[in-house]
Write a protein that holds these residues in place. Structure first.
Motif, PDB file in Angstrom:
ATOM      1  N   THR A   1       9.696 -22.623  22.556  1.00 55.02           N
ATOM      2  CA  THR A   1       8.504 -21.778  22.610  1.00 55.02           C
ATOM      3  C   THR A   1       8.378 -21.093  23.974  1.00 55.02           C
ATOM      4  O   THR A   1       7.315 -20.600  24.321  1.00 55.02           O
TER       5      THR A   1
ATOM      6  N   SER B   1       5.042 -26.080  11.756  1.00 56.60           N
ATOM      7  CA  SER B   1       4.210 -26.667  12.805  1.00 56.60           C
ATOM      8  C   SER B   1       4.612 -28.097  13.129  1.00 56.60           C
ATOM      9  O   SER B   1       4.289 -28.611  14.196  1.00 56.60           O
TER      10      SER B   1
ATOM     11  N   GLU C   1       4.115 -13.774   9.155  1.00 54.57           N
ATOM     12  CA  GLU C   1       3.028 -14.732   8.987  1.00 54.57           C
ATOM     13  C   GLU C   1       3.511 -16.103   9.454  1.00 54.57           C
ATOM     14  O   GLU C   1       4.653 -16.482   9.222  1.00 54.57           O
ATOM     15  N   GLU C   2       2.637 -16.837  10.113  1.00 53.47           N
ATOM     16  CA  GLU C   2       3.000 -18.162  10.590  1.00 53.47           C
ATOM     17  C   GLU C   2       3.351 -19.059   9.400  1.00 53.47           C
ATOM     18  O   GLU C   2       2.662 -19.048   8.380  1.00 53.47           O
ATOM     19  N   GLU C   3       4.421 -19.794   9.526  1.00 49.43           N
ATOM     20  CA  GLU C   3       4.891 -20.693   8.467  1.00 49.43           C
ATOM     21  C   GLU C   3       4.295 -22.080   8.715  1.00 49.43           C
ATOM     22  O   GLU C   3       4.675 -22.751   9.678  1.00 49.43           O
TER      23      GLU C   3
ATOM     24  N   ASN D   1       4.817 -15.336  18.776  1.00 52.38           N
ATOM     25  CA  ASN D   1       4.920 -14.847  17.405  1.00 52.38           C
ATOM     26  C   ASN D   1       6.382 -14.813  16.980  1.00 52.38           C
ATOM     27  O   ASN D   1       7.259 -14.545  17.794  1.00 52.38           O
TER      28      ASN D   1
END
Length: 174
Positions: free
Chosen positions: A88, A79, A73-75, A93
């Protein structure tokens, strides 16, 4: 000696919480505020991750000596990163390792590094290419485990509570 990494079960939660609480006490004794207040791993959160299949245990002779959670799951805290940036260029993902703890009664024997290598091997087997992890700036032992596994320091993130500053690390698996 029989070493194993396996998924945690609900029957294992009490043993996991004992290790987490011992690790929390050791962090406090070392001067680190990590896991001291709002960020203390809570039993209900551990149970939820066990039910999702995200919890992993490291055992020796069937005795739990380490616990960790891996999510894809994105943390949200990742961000915004200061004093650096995420790479990146390879993946959109990533998986994140959380709540990594080794029984402090057996620290200094390399079990943390071994458990981390097993977690990374499992991620690679599942096709996960990018792993992120963070730890408090005063948690020198965890920083050592993270860097020994090949992670690169990427900057500083801020979790949404007091003493939430964390060093953030990234690793690409090949």
């Amino acid at each position: 000696m029989n070493m194993e990494m396996r998924n945690g079960t609900l029957e294992d939660v009490e043993g996991m919480m004992q290790i987490i609480n011992r690790a929390r006490n050791k962090l406090a004794a070392s001067g680190s505020p990590q896991w001291s207040d709002e960020d203390t791993p809570k039993e209900e959160d551990i149970r939820r991750e066990v039910e999702k299949g995200n919890n992993y245990l490291f055992t020796i002779n069937e005795q739990i000596i380490g616990t960790a959670i891996i999510t894809n799951e994105e943390e949200p805290a990742y961000s915004s990163i200061r004093y650096g940036d995420w790479d990146t260029s390879q993946e959109d993902n990533y998986a994140t390792i959380h709540k990594f703890a080794i029984n402090p009664d057996i620290n200094g024997k390399g079990y943390g590094k071994m458990f981390m290598k097993l977690l990374l091997f499992m991620c690679e087997e599942k096709g996960i290419k990018e792993i992120r992890i963070d730890t408090h700036p005063k948690n020198r032992a965890m920083q050592h485990v993270i860097l020994s596994a090949g992670f690169k320091f990427k900057g500083i993130i801020q979790l949404p509570f007091e003493n939430g500053e964390r060093y953030a690390y990234q690793l690409f698996l090949t």
